[in-house]
Design a protein around this motif. Structure first.
Motif, PDB file in Angstrom:
ATOM      1  N   LEU A  44      46.277 -43.495  -6.626  1.00  0.00           N
ATOM      2  CA  LEU A  44      45.352 -43.216  -7.724  1.00  0.00           C
ATOM      3  C   LEU A  44      45.516 -41.792  -8.263  1.00  0.00           C
ATOM      4  O   LEU A  44      45.291 -41.545  -9.446  1.00  0.00           O
ATOM      5  CB  LEU A  44      43.910 -43.436  -7.262  1.00  0.00           C
ATOM      6  N   SER A  45      45.918 -40.867  -7.383  1.00  0.00           N
ATOM      7  CA  SER A  45      46.123 -39.495  -7.856  1.00  0.00           C
ATOM      8  C   SER A  45      47.244 -39.442  -8.892  1.00  0.00           C
ATOM      9  O   SER A  45      47.176 -38.682  -9.863  1.00  0.00           O
ATOM     10  CB  SER A  45      46.461 -38.570  -6.678  1.00  0.00           C
ATOM     11  N   ILE A  46      48.272 -40.269  -8.702  1.00  0.00           N
ATOM     12  CA  ILE A  46      49.381 -40.324  -9.656  1.00  0.00           C
ATOM     13  C   ILE A  46      48.925 -40.981 -10.958  1.00  0.00           C
ATOM     14  O   ILE A  46      49.276 -40.533 -12.058  1.00  0.00           O
ATOM     15  CB  ILE A  46      50.581 -41.076  -9.051  1.00  0.00           C
ATOM     16  N   VAL A  47      48.128 -42.040 -10.845  1.00  0.00           N
ATOM     17  CA  VAL A  47      47.611 -42.718 -12.041  1.00  0.00           C
ATOM     18  C   VAL A  47      46.741 -41.764 -12.855  1.00  0.00           C
ATOM     19  O   VAL A  47      46.826 -41.711 -14.089  1.00  0.00           O
ATOM     20  CB  VAL A  47      46.816 -43.981 -11.648  1.00  0.00           C
ATOM     21  N   GLU A 134      39.389 -38.881 -14.968  1.00  0.00           N
ATOM     22  CA  GLU A 134      40.003 -39.233 -16.246  1.00  0.00           C
ATOM     23  C   GLU A 134      40.490 -40.673 -16.247  1.00  0.00           C
ATOM     24  O   GLU A 134      40.276 -41.423 -17.214  1.00  0.00           O
ATOM     25  CB  GLU A 134      41.163 -38.294 -16.570  1.00  0.00           C
ATOM     26  N   ALA A 135      41.138 -41.082 -15.162  1.00  0.00           N
ATOM     27  CA  ALA A 135      41.626 -42.463 -15.067  1.00  0.00           C
ATOM     28  C   ALA A 135      40.465 -43.450 -15.122  1.00  0.00           C
ATOM     29  O   ALA A 135      40.542 -44.477 -15.810  1.00  0.00           O
ATOM     30  CB  ALA A 135      42.418 -42.657 -13.773  1.00  0.00           C
ATOM     31  N   VAL A 136      39.376 -43.149 -14.421  1.00  0.00           N
ATOM     32  CA  VAL A 136      38.217 -44.048 -14.427  1.00  0.00           C
ATOM     33  C   VAL A 136      37.606 -44.121 -15.819  1.00  0.00           C
ATOM     34  O   VAL A 136      37.323 -45.210 -16.331  1.00  0.00           O
ATOM     35  CB  VAL A 136      37.158 -43.564 -13.408  1.00  0.00           C
ATOM     36  N   LYS A 137      37.407 -42.971 -16.451  1.00  0.00           N
ATOM     37  CA  LYS A 137      36.798 -42.933 -17.784  1.00  0.00           C
ATOM     38  C   LYS A 137      37.620 -43.736 -18.788  1.00  0.00           C
ATOM     39  O   LYS A 137      37.086 -44.553 -19.544  1.00  0.00           O
ATOM     40  CB  LYS A 137      36.673 -41.487 -18.256  1.00  0.00           C
ATOM     41  N   GLN A 138      38.913 -43.514 -18.805  1.00  0.00           N
ATOM     42  CA  GLN A 138      39.767 -44.203 -19.764  1.00  0.00           C
ATOM     43  C   GLN A 138      39.826 -45.707 -19.491  1.00  0.00           C
ATOM     44  O   GLN A 138      39.847 -46.513 -20.426  1.00  0.00           O
ATOM     45  CB  GLN A 138      41.175 -43.601 -19.735  1.00  0.00           C
ATOM     46  N   THR A 258      44.464 -35.421   2.841  1.00  0.00           N
ATOM     47  CA  THR A 258      45.226 -36.223   1.886  1.00  0.00           C
ATOM     48  C   THR A 258      44.329 -37.230   1.165  1.00  0.00           C
ATOM     49  O   THR A 258      44.494 -37.489  -0.026  1.00  0.00           O
ATOM     50  CB  THR A 258      46.361 -36.973   2.604  1.00  0.00           C
ATOM     51  N   LEU A 259      43.357 -37.774   1.895  1.00  0.00           N
ATOM     52  CA  LEU A 259      42.450 -38.775   1.325  1.00  0.00           C
ATOM     53  C   LEU A 259      41.195 -38.145   0.716  1.00  0.00           C
ATOM     54  O   LEU A 259      40.265 -38.859   0.329  1.00  0.00           O
ATOM     55  CB  LEU A 259      42.053 -39.780   2.410  1.00  0.00           C
TER      56      LEU A 259
END
Length: 335
Positions: A44-47, A134-138, A258-259
């Motif tokens: 998810l960090s990459i997304v 940002e990923a969640v919002k979009q 990391t998590l």
């Protein structure tokens, strides 16, 4: 292909349509196109980084809205097929709520009925919202618009939401939200939701197919159970341990960092799944030990060191506990 990957591909295609070089976008985001093609879902960090870079390179801070406007139920895989074959909009919404985990980790959905209208309510995953906002919002923007666009297509009617509720502040210029939704907008709300007139629930879907829908539900239920297993927190911790074990076994503090968790939270969540960090690390050590010994590339003493043992004798005891054999005897049995 993992249906969650389709959302990433939609983002890449939209960025490319706006003149962005896809390979450059992937490189900036540490995203491997070959991994996507092979069906490997990125972290998810990459997304999240992909979304941030796509917005920067396109100059379009409303990419999610514009992806939603493109529509296309095919991008939702089996969930899209279930929507198409449902008898009514209400049935389609219920199917979407039940199987949304097949297409998104960021939120779950619920159908909430009122006296005059109904709402599709988004329950956002708190950890995703905290770390990958940002990923969640979009993605929520995409889903809100997508529902409006597809209900139009499925009923051959002019569907207009009663209101849209957004859990973030009003942007300096919200003209694009006004253009896309053409309805009342409420910002800073506890939850994201989109509301429609209750009459829409009874609208018949022109592509309804009862027999096919039943078969799809059965298949989707199997996929849902599969995701439940792979989405277990312990599976994520185990994979993180594997990823970090090829130089030296990670400490619990390394994995927790990391998590993006505290050690106490990591241990508590593992306990809820009836396991511990020590148990998972032991499983990974066994798996890697057997892999290294089968390859016959490293001497046993070096395998012992790679796996974090100070003494070969300690490694020998562990390996015998795992397999009933000494490392030497196990290796000699390999072709």
């Amino acid at each position: 292909m993992d249906y969650k990957i389709q959302g990433i591909l939609s983002l890449l295609q939209m960025a490319q349509k706006q003149g962005v070089d896809m390979q450059r976008l992937c490189d900036l985001s540490d995203l491997g196109l070959e991994d996507l093609k092979a069906g490997r879902l990125p972290e998810l960090s990459i997304v999240n980084r992909l979304w941030l870079n796509a917005i920067k390179l396109t100059g379009d801070e409303y990419l999610g809205l514009h992806i939603g406007e493109e529509g296309g139920l095919a991008s939702l895989g089996i969930v899209g097929q279930l929507i198409q074959t449902s008898a009514t909009i209400e049935e389609a919404v219920l199917h979407t709520c039940e199987f949304v985990n097949l297409i998104s980790d960021a939120f779950t959905l619920a159908l909430v009925k009122g006296d005059a209208d109904f709402s599709i309510v988004f329950e956002i995953d708190e950890r995703c919202w905290l770390h990958y906002r940002e990923a969640v919002k979009q993605n929520i923007d995409t889903a809100l618009v997508f529902s409006m666009v597809e209900y139009n297509a499925l009923t051959l009617g002019k569907v207009r939401p009663v209101a849209v509720y957004l859990p973030w502040s009003r942007p300096a210029d919200d003209g694009e939200y006004k253009r896309v939704f053409d309805t009342r907008l409420f910002y800073g709300q506890p939850k994201a939701r989109i509301s429609f007139d209750n009459q829409l629930l009874d609208e018949r879907i022109i592509t309804a197919d009862y027999e096919l829908m039943r078969a799809l539900v059965k298949h989707a239920e199997g996929l849902k159970d599969k995701y439940k297993e792979t989405d277990k927190f312990s599976a994520k911790v185990r994979q993180t341990i594997i990823n970090q074990s090829y130089i030296h076994p990670p400490r619990v503090t390394d994995v927790a960092a990391t998590l993006n968790l505290s050690v106490r939270t990591l241990q508590r969540r593992l306990k809820a799944e009836n396991t511990t960090f020590h148990d998972l690390q032991d499983e990974v050590r066994q798996e890697l030990a057997m892999q290294y010994l089968k390859q016959k590339v490293y001497p046993i003493k070096e395998v012992s060191y790679i796996l974090g043992y100070n003494e070969v004798s300690a490694f020998n005891r562990s390996f015998k506990r795992w397999t009933g054999l000494t490392p030497v005897k196990y290796q000699n049995q390999q072709p």
